[in-house]
Motif scaffolding. Structure first.
Motif, mmCIF file in Angstrom:
data_model
loop_
_atom_site.group_PDB
_atom_site.id
_atom_site.type_symbol
_atom_site.label_atom_id
_atom_site.label_comp_id
_atom_site.label_asym_id
_atom_site.label_seq_id
_atom_site.Cartn_x
_atom_site.Cartn_y
_atom_site.Cartn_z
ATOM 1 N N GLY A 94 0.814 -1.202 0.000
ATOM 2 C CA GLY A 94 0.000 0.000 0.000
ATOM 3 C C GLY A 94 0.846 1.249 0.000
ATOM 4 O O GLY A 94 2.026 1.237 -0.376
ATOM 5 N N ASP A 95 0.250 2.325 0.477
ATOM 6 C CA ASP A 95 0.922 3.627 0.482
ATOM 7 C C ASP A 95 1.555 3.893 1.848
ATOM 8 O O ASP A 95 1.978 2.963 2.537
ATOM 9 C CB ASP A 95 -0.063 4.726 0.072
ATOM 10 C CG ASP A 95 -1.370 4.679 0.873
ATOM 11 O OD1 ASP A 95 -1.327 4.294 2.059
ATOM 12 O OD2 ASP A 95 -2.425 5.044 0.321
ATOM 13 N N PHE A 154 1.138 1.849 5.241
ATOM 14 C CA PHE A 154 1.950 0.700 5.622
ATOM 15 C C PHE A 154 3.435 1.036 5.762
ATOM 16 O O PHE A 154 4.111 0.467 6.614
ATOM 17 C CB PHE A 154 1.747 -0.441 4.632
ATOM 18 C CG PHE A 154 0.445 -1.175 4.824
ATOM 19 C CD1 PHE A 154 -0.028 -1.442 6.103
ATOM 20 C CD2 PHE A 154 -0.308 -1.598 3.748
ATOM 21 C CE1 PHE A 154 -1.225 -2.103 6.303
ATOM 22 C CE2 PHE A 154 -1.505 -2.264 3.931
ATOM 23 C CZ PHE A 154 -1.965 -2.514 5.210
ATOM 24 N N GLU A 155 3.962 1.974 4.945
ATOM 25 C CA GLU A 155 5.383 2.283 5.140
ATOM 26 C C GLU A 155 5.617 2.884 6.522
ATOM 27 O O GLU A 155 6.561 2.529 7.226
ATOM 28 C CB GLU A 155 5.919 3.234 4.070
ATOM 29 C CG GLU A 155 7.400 3.502 4.305
ATOM 30 C CD GLU A 155 8.067 4.338 3.242
ATOM 31 O OE1 GLU A 155 9.209 4.775 3.483
ATOM 32 O OE2 GLU A 155 7.471 4.560 2.165
ATOM 33 N N ASN A 181 6.534 -6.262 4.782
ATOM 34 C CA ASN A 181 5.883 -4.981 4.512
ATOM 35 C C ASN A 181 6.557 -4.325 3.312
ATOM 36 O O ASN A 181 7.760 -4.050 3.348
ATOM 37 C CB ASN A 181 5.990 -4.082 5.746
ATOM 38 C CG ASN A 181 5.200 -2.792 5.615
ATOM 39 O OD1 ASN A 181 5.108 -2.196 4.553
ATOM 40 N ND2 ASN A 181 4.633 -2.353 6.725
ATOM 41 N N GLY A 204 5.060 -1.470 1.883
ATOM 42 C CA GLY A 204 4.378 -0.186 1.738
ATOM 43 C C GLY A 204 5.343 0.888 1.248
ATOM 44 O O GLY A 204 6.551 0.834 1.525
ATOM 45 N N TYR A 241 -4.543 1.146 0.172
ATOM 46 C CA TYR A 241 -4.329 2.292 -0.713
ATOM 47 C C TYR A 241 -5.487 3.277 -0.558
ATOM 48 O O TYR A 241 -6.534 2.937 -0.024
ATOM 49 C CB TYR A 241 -4.259 1.841 -2.170
ATOM 50 C CG TYR A 241 -2.912 1.300 -2.603
ATOM 51 C CD1 TYR A 241 -1.824 2.153 -2.796
ATOM 52 C CD2 TYR A 241 -2.729 -0.064 -2.827
ATOM 53 C CE1 TYR A 241 -0.599 1.661 -3.191
ATOM 54 C CE2 TYR A 241 -1.498 -0.562 -3.229
ATOM 55 C CZ TYR A 241 -0.434 0.306 -3.412
ATOM 56 O OH TYR A 241 0.779 -0.181 -3.804
#
Length: 392
Positions: free
Chosen positions: A36-37, A40-41, A66, A68, A108
């Motif tokens: 995702g965007d 998650f990061e 992960n 992200g 997202y």
């Protein structure tokens, strides 16, 4: 013929309902990937979602990765730092395939806070294409909405317009989930009230969740997916000689009006600020202390124990803390492996200069395996002896 059609319709409806309501679970050997965007990061630094998921099926070995990327879209646009090919989207798909998910949490839509109608249509088209790719791997998918913006932390005077768009994004993603019979977690609705509280901060800048925000997000995921969890209440009735934990592994050893002793193992480690309440009926008047494996954890009157006293098992808390640290180590190691700082020179279009050093990335794999195994060990609850005795 009409009867046959009704029977066929019944089974078709039943199968569709079953597909939509089948309980979510992590299975032995699952490899969970978060794609995702920035949702998650940013989560890499906190590990709250992995911690929650890791503890819910303690006997099943599950790994977490992960991938992200802040500012990313369903088209992988933030990953566009190679010459073409690969395209940004190809890069996203390659990273997903390398992570080899059997379960994918897809988060997202944060960018839709600033989108127009055309942006919503483009997003939904791309989301469906990405989900088609994940289905072909195959990977079981959980869809998440973006969380809300937090007004009192945001530098923007008024975030209501952004939140209107994010609410709309959540509805779009929910509709996609329903059409595809996928589990859906509405982080926008689940965190909206918390984001509006002036006495509680859940983001670092009005957009990105902080430690508290991710803990609440993990709780929302657990509630939305109806995940099993730890026992939160234990009841003892001395006159009836009964011990009730609802579920979990419990053995009654001794019950008397002046002492209670039983053995208990949580079905899942309590995380976050979770506590357990012990209620004991039938004690004689006086004060009583609760010991867990000879460590005092609470003291209260007989009346208070009758109503229920909350406590925490410090040994379990230390175990959870160690588990949490190990999860964060895995997050850091995998980030350095799949997204090294000098990626262009190691595996990109300038690998002719330093590509011979790319083999060092493979040296991270056994380290990840060791920490994955450590997570598998730490996620398992222990059995403890509980004693409630009169204080002299």
């Amino acid at each position: 013929m009409r009867t046959l059609l009704l029977i066929a319709l019944f089974f078709l409806t039943a199968s569709r309902v079953g597909a939509q309501t089948a309980p979510f679970e992590l299975r032995q050997g699952d490899r969970v990937v978060f794609v995702g965007d920035g949702l998650f990061e940013t989560a890499l630094d906190y590990g709250q979602i992995e911690l929650m998921l890791a503890t819910r099926w303690p006997e099943r070995h599950v790994t977490f990765r992960n991938i992200g990327w802040s500012g990313d879209t369903v088209y992988g646009e933030s990953r566009d730092h190679f010459t073409n090919p690969p395209t940004a989207y190809q890069h996203l798909i390659e990273q997903i395939k390398t992570a080899a998910p059997t379960v994918a949490f897809v988060g997202y839509g944060s960018g839709l806070a600033f989108a127009d109608d055309a942006g919503f249509e483009t997003f939904e088209t791309g989301l469906n294409a990405l989900l088609d790719t994940l289905a072909a791997l195959p990977a079981r998918v959980v869809l998440l909405s973006p969380p809300p913006h937090e007004p009192d932390v945001s530098p923007v005077p008024d975030v209501s317009g952004f939140n209107d768009n994010l609410r709309r994004a959540a509805a779009r993603i929910a509709a996609v989930a329903e059409r595809r019979s996928l589990p859906f977690v509405d982080l926008f609705a689940g965190l909206y009230e918390a984001a509006a509280r002036p006495d509680l901060a859940i983001t670092s800048n009005g957009i990105h969740l902080d430690e508290t925000g991710y803990r609440l997000a993990a709780d929302q995921i657990a509630v939305s997916l109806d995940l099993p969890g730890p026992v939160s209440a234990i009841t003892v009735d001395i006159s009836e000689q009964q011990l009730d934990t609802g579920f979990g592994d419990a053995t009654l050893v001794d019950l008397s009006p002046e002492a209670v002793r039983f053995e208990f193992q949580q079905p899942a480690l309590p995380t976050g600020e979770a506590s357990t309440t012990l209620a004991v009926r039938g004690l004689r008047r006086g004060r009583y202390a609760l010991y867990i494996d000879n460590q005092k954890v609470a003291t209260a009157s007989a009346d208070a124990w009758r109503a229920g006293v909350a406590f925490q098992n410090d040994a379990e808390a230390r175990q959870v803390e160690q588990l949490h640290r190990t999860i964060l180590t895995v997050n850091e190691l995998y980030f350095q492996q799949y997204r090294p700082q000098n990626e262009t020179y190691l595996v990109g279009f300038r690998q002719y200069e330093q590509g011979q050093n790319a083999r060092e990335l493979d040296l991270i794999t056994p380290l990840l395996g060791e920490h994955d195994n450590e997570i598998g060990r730490l996620r398992r609850p222990r059995r403890y002896t509980y004693r409630l005795v009169a204080e002299k």
